[in-house]
Design a protein around this motif. Structure first.
Motif, mmCIF file in Angstrom:
data_model
loop_
_atom_site.group_PDB
_atom_site.id
_atom_site.type_symbol
_atom_site.label_atom_id
_atom_site.label_comp_id
_atom_site.label_asym_id
_atom_site.label_seq_id
_atom_site.Cartn_x
_atom_site.Cartn_y
_atom_site.Cartn_z
ATOM 1 N N MET A 1 -12.314 27.697 39.090
ATOM 2 C CA MET A 1 -13.104 28.416 38.123
ATOM 3 C C MET A 1 -13.370 27.515 36.921
ATOM 4 S SD MET A 1 -11.570 32.293 38.205
ATOM 5 C CE MET A 1 -10.114 31.872 37.307
ATOM 6 N N PRO A 2 -14.389 26.696 37.014
ATOM 7 C CA PRO A 2 -14.668 25.778 35.914
ATOM 8 C C PRO A 2 -15.056 26.501 34.620
ATOM 9 C CG PRO A 2 -15.912 25.186 37.885
ATOM 10 C CD PRO A 2 -15.283 26.503 38.146
ATOM 11 N N THR A 3 -14.375 26.179 33.543
ATOM 12 C CA THR A 3 -14.750 26.685 32.226
ATOM 13 C C THR A 3 -15.882 25.799 31.721
ATOM 14 O OG1 THR A 3 -12.535 27.502 31.752
ATOM 15 C CG2 THR A 3 -13.961 27.075 29.859
ATOM 16 N N VAL A 4 -16.998 26.422 31.319
ATOM 17 C CA VAL A 4 -18.151 25.648 30.868
ATOM 18 C C VAL A 4 -18.404 25.791 29.372
ATOM 19 C CG1 VAL A 4 -19.289 25.501 33.099
ATOM 20 C CG2 VAL A 4 -19.705 27.493 31.658
ATOM 21 N N LEU A 5 -17.719 26.757 28.732
ATOM 22 C CA LEU A 5 -17.901 26.941 27.300
ATOM 23 C C LEU A 5 -16.764 27.798 26.761
ATOM 24 C CD1 LEU A 5 -19.886 26.671 24.811
ATOM 25 C CD2 LEU A 5 -20.826 28.867 25.537
ATOM 26 N N ARG A 6 -16.321 27.444 25.576
ATOM 27 C CA ARG A 6 -15.413 28.298 24.807
ATOM 28 C C ARG A 6 -16.064 28.513 23.461
ATOM 29 N NH1 ARG A 6 -10.378 29.320 26.813
ATOM 30 N NH2 ARG A 6 -9.714 27.981 28.499
ATOM 31 N N SER A 7 -16.134 29.756 23.049
ATOM 32 C CA SER A 7 -16.734 30.081 21.756
ATOM 33 C C SER A 7 -15.909 31.195 21.131
ATOM 34 C CB SER A 7 -18.194 30.512 21.928
ATOM 35 O OG SER A 7 -18.776 30.785 20.671
ATOM 36 N N GLY A 8 -15.237 30.874 20.049
ATOM 37 C CA GLY A 8 -14.353 31.867 19.442
ATOM 38 C C GLY A 8 -13.348 32.335 20.470
ATOM 39 N N PRO A 9 -13.219 33.649 20.633
ATOM 40 C CA PRO A 9 -12.238 34.172 21.581
ATOM 41 C C PRO A 9 -12.741 34.244 23.023
ATOM 42 C CG PRO A 9 -13.291 35.981 20.457
ATOM 43 C CD PRO A 9 -13.848 34.696 19.847
ATOM 44 N N TYR A 10 -13.960 33.793 23.267
ATOM 45 C CA TYR A 10 -14.583 33.969 24.582
ATOM 46 C C TYR A 10 -14.472 32.718 25.440
ATOM 47 C CZ TYR A 10 -16.732 37.676 21.864
ATOM 48 O OH TYR A 10 -16.940 38.747 21.028
ATOM 49 N N ARG A 11 -14.136 32.925 26.696
ATOM 50 C CA ARG A 11 -14.119 31.854 27.698
ATOM 51 C C ARG A 11 -15.251 32.129 28.670
ATOM 52 N NH1 ARG A 11 -11.087 31.775 32.965
ATOM 53 N NH2 ARG A 11 -11.481 29.700 33.768
ATOM 54 N N VAL A 12 -16.133 31.157 28.847
ATOM 55 C CA VAL A 12 -17.292 31.289 29.725
ATOM 56 C C VAL A 12 -17.072 30.376 30.925
ATOM 57 C CG1 VAL A 12 -19.797 31.071 29.884
ATOM 58 C CG2 VAL A 12 -18.749 31.735 27.697
ATOM 59 N N TYR A 13 -17.210 30.920 32.128
ATOM 60 C CA TYR A 13 -16.905 30.152 33.336
ATOM 61 C C TYR A 13 -17.665 30.719 34.520
ATOM 62 C CZ TYR A 13 -13.938 34.139 34.440
ATOM 63 O OH TYR A 13 -13.487 35.416 34.697
ATOM 64 N N PHE A 14 -17.595 30.026 35.640
ATOM 65 C CA PHE A 14 -18.106 30.583 36.892
ATOM 66 C C PHE A 14 -17.091 30.334 37.982
ATOM 67 C CE2 PHE A 14 -20.444 26.615 35.996
ATOM 68 C CZ PHE A 14 -20.012 25.812 37.034
#
Length: 81
Positions: A1-14
Motif C-alpha cells: 500500500m504505497p503512501t503517496v501523500l501525507r497532509s496534516g493528519p491524513y494519509r493518502v495511498y492506494f
C-alpha cells in the motif's frame, strides 16, 4: 500500500492490487477512511469522516491531483511490465 501523500493528519495511498480499477486513492485518519476517484474527485466510499473533513480532503486532493495521477500511473505501469 504505497503512501503517496501525507497532509496534516491524513494519509493518502492506494492498494497495490487495484490495477483494474480507475485511478483512485484511499485517505485514512485514525479509524476513518474514504476513497476518492482521482479524475473526478468524486467520493466513492466514506467510513466515518464528517462533511468538514471530506471537503478538506477533497481540497487537498485537488491541489495534488497531477502528482497523485502521476504516482498512480507510474506505479501500475511499472507493475504491468
Amino acid at each position: 500500500m504505497p503512501t503517496v501523500l501525507r497532509s496534516g493528519p491524513y494519509r493518502v495511498y492506494f492498494h497495490s492490487h487495484e490495477l483494474n480499477e480507475l485511478p483512485h486513492v484511499h485517505v485514512d485518519r485514525d479509524d476513518q477512511s474514504a476513497k476518492f476517484w482521482l479524475e473526478s474527485m468524486r467520493l466513492a466510499r466514506n467510513r466515518g469522516f464528517g462533511a468538514v473533513d471530506l471537503r478538506r480532503i477533497r481540497s487537498i486532493l485537488w491541489a495534488h491531483q497531477a502528482q497523485l495521477l502521476e504516482a498512480w500511473h507510474g506505479y501500475f505501469e511499472s507493475q504491468a511490465g
